[in-house]
Design a protein around this motif. Structure first.
Motif, PDB file in Angstrom:
ATOM      1  N   LYS A  89       1.306   3.781   4.449  1.00  0.00           N
ATOM      2  CA  LYS A  89       2.358   3.751   5.467  1.00  0.00           C
ATOM      3  C   LYS A  89       3.095   2.421   5.481  1.00  0.00           C
ATOM      4  N   TYR A  90       2.357   1.323   5.328  1.00  0.00           N
ATOM      5  CA  TYR A  90       2.974   0.004   5.452  1.00  0.00           C
ATOM      6  C   TYR A  90       3.187  -0.706   4.116  1.00  0.00           C
ATOM      7  N   SER A  91       2.891  -0.026   3.008  1.00  0.00           N
ATOM      8  CA  SER A  91       3.109  -0.668   1.704  1.00  0.00           C
ATOM      9  C   SER A  91       4.583  -0.575   1.312  1.00  0.00           C
ATOM     10  N   LYS A  92       4.967  -1.427   0.390  1.00  0.00           N
ATOM     11  CA  LYS A  92       6.341  -1.425  -0.108  1.00  0.00           C
ATOM     12  C   LYS A  92       6.497  -0.501  -1.305  1.00  0.00           C
ATOM     13  N   GLY A  93       5.434   0.218  -1.642  1.00  0.00           N
ATOM     14  CA  GLY A  93       5.478   1.080  -2.815  1.00  0.00           C
ATOM     15  C   GLY A  93       5.229   0.294  -4.093  1.00  0.00           C
ATOM     16  N   PHE A  94       5.140   1.017  -5.181  1.00  0.00           N
ATOM     17  CA  PHE A  94       4.862   0.350  -6.453  1.00  0.00           C
ATOM     18  C   PHE A  94       6.059  -0.468  -6.914  1.00  0.00           C
ATOM     19  N   GLN A  95       5.780  -1.706  -7.306  1.00  0.00           N
ATOM     20  CA  GLN A  95       6.795  -2.578  -7.889  1.00  0.00           C
ATOM     21  C   GLN A  95       6.171  -3.325  -9.060  1.00  0.00           C
ATOM     22  N   LYS A  96       6.961  -3.592 -10.070  1.00  0.00           N
ATOM     23  CA  LYS A  96       6.442  -4.237 -11.272  1.00  0.00           C
ATOM     24  C   LYS A  96       6.106  -5.701 -11.033  1.00  0.00           C
ATOM     25  N   GLU A  97       6.823  -6.329 -10.130  1.00  0.00           N
ATOM     26  CA  GLU A  97       6.561  -7.737  -9.855  1.00  0.00           C
ATOM     27  C   GLU A  97       5.527  -7.871  -8.735  1.00  0.00           C
ATOM     28  N   GLU A  98       5.155  -9.114  -8.430  1.00  0.00           N
ATOM     29  CA  GLU A  98       4.135  -9.367  -7.408  1.00  0.00           C
ATOM     30  C   GLU A  98       4.673  -9.019  -6.026  1.00  0.00           C
ATOM     31  N   THR A  99       3.867  -8.288  -5.252  1.00  0.00           N
ATOM     32  CA  THR A  99       4.250  -7.909  -3.893  1.00  0.00           C
ATOM     33  C   THR A  99       3.075  -8.166  -2.946  1.00  0.00           C
ATOM     34  N   THR A 100       3.384  -8.246  -1.681  1.00  0.00           N
ATOM     35  CA  THR A 100       2.345  -8.431  -0.668  1.00  0.00           C
ATOM     36  C   THR A 100       2.648  -7.569   0.544  1.00  0.00           C
ATOM     37  N   PHE A 101       1.622  -7.265   1.303  1.00  0.00           N
ATOM     38  CA  PHE A 101       1.807  -6.596   2.591  1.00  0.00           C
ATOM     39  C   PHE A 101       2.372  -7.590   3.595  1.00  0.00           C
TER      40      PHE A 101
END
Length: 332
Positions: A89-101
């Motif tokens: 629900k709170y994720s940004k979805g899959f991304q190739k670069e580094e991501t955080t909640f």
């Protein structure tokens, strides 16, 4: 530490990376003596996840007869569903670069959900055997789930679980202590070759990921596993009585040491550099002893005994100098 921070700021100013006004602002901020509890809070969150999942395991073990298998599996499934519901629900979805909640707690919900999933699948296989006698599938399925969660949610902790599961699937126990204690490389050449192949695959995946810019920051984790697995397998086989075997693995260790020497500078990773030196040093000493097996020391054993302490002291001095040199290079 305060002196080190001041020198670092001054070094940035001298290189023209920050202005004099920015340098003054940094000094003013540090004079406030503000410190962050971010690392400490994350450590407590990590410990909370470990204690919670351990508690679930103890609860299952101690009450398995009174609670019932269906009830335990249902409870696990509900908790897993809640964890992943909030994560998706709170994720940004899959991304190739580094991501955080946006909230760090969700990262540990991913970890908790993943560990509980492994427990659920393992318990399900143990009790009801949905995979039949194919116990490898009970390892492979949570490994696939772990890789998916690691890449989708960008979670390094889950990635370590995934790599460990992958190694377990081919018959390895990936902590260095367990590699030496549980895995009989000497008796099973196939296991040794599997370890080297797995290490090579991890390295190749890192190279491919960098080429397509896929989670490049995961590279250090893959390389760390690859270094330990290949090096320990090679060292274990260098004491083999078979000449071809120990020469082959000596060459593998030499190639591994060279590659990870380059990789440690590329990633500016002190951990890779230190372990690379340690494994290379152990391998070099084993190689020397294998060569000295064919030398008669009966006439010069006193000289050899006298030089041995100097050799180890010199090794320590060289090790310290190498570490200092590496730190200086990556700090520039």
């Amino acid at each position: 530490m305060k002196k080190f921070n001041e020198q670092s700021s001054l070094s940035l100013f001298e290189k023209g990376l920050i202005t004099e006004n920015q340098l003054d602002e940094v000094k003013a901020y540090r004079s406030l003596n503000v410190f962050s509890l971010n690392a400490e809070l994350k450590l407590f969150l990590y410990l909370s996840v470990l204690l919670f999942t351990s508690g679930i395991g103890i609860l299952i073990y101690e009450n398995i007869d009174s609670i019932g298998h269906i009830a335990i599996l249902s409870l696990l499934l509900v908790v897993i569903a809640v964890c992943f519901f909030y994560c998706f629900k709170y994720s940004k979805g899959f991304q190739k670069e580094e991501t955080t909640f946006e909230h760090p707690v969700l990262e540990y919900l991913v970890l908790a959900g993943n560990i509980l999933t492994c427990i659920f699948i393992g318990y399900l296989q143990f009790q009801y055997k949905p995979f039949g006698e194919h116990y490898g599938l009970a390892t492979l399925v949570p490994t696939i789930v772990s890789f998916f969660c690691a890449y989708y949610f960008d979670n390094r902790s889950v990635l370590t679980i995934a790599i460990t599961g992958l190694a377990a699937y081919i018959g390895l126990s990936v902590t260095p202590q367990d590699l030496l204690r549980n895995n009989d490389f000497y008796a099973s050449q196939n296991l040794s070759y599997s370890a080297v192949v797995l290490s090579a695959l991890l390295v190749l995946w890192v190279i491919y990921s960098r080429r397509i810019s896929l989670k490049i920051h995961f590279g250090l984790i893959f390389l760390t596993f690859g270094l330990h697995i290949a090096s320990i397998a090679s060292i274990a086989n260098m004491v083999s009585h078979d000449t071809i075997t120990w020469i082959l693995f000596a060459l593998i260790l030499a190639g591994s040491t060279y590659y990870f020497y380059k990789a440690s500078y590329d990633y500016k990773a002190m951990s890779l550099y230190v372990f690379m030196i340690v494994y290379g040093y152990i391998g070099a000493n084993i190689l020397l002893f294998r060569i000295f097996e064919h030398v008669d020391f009966s006439d010069i054993w006193e000289l050899f005994f006298f030089l041995l302490p100097a050799y180890f002291i010199g090794s320590i001095v060289i090790f310290i100098k190498l570490i200092k040199k590496f730190h200086k290079v990556i700090s520039e």
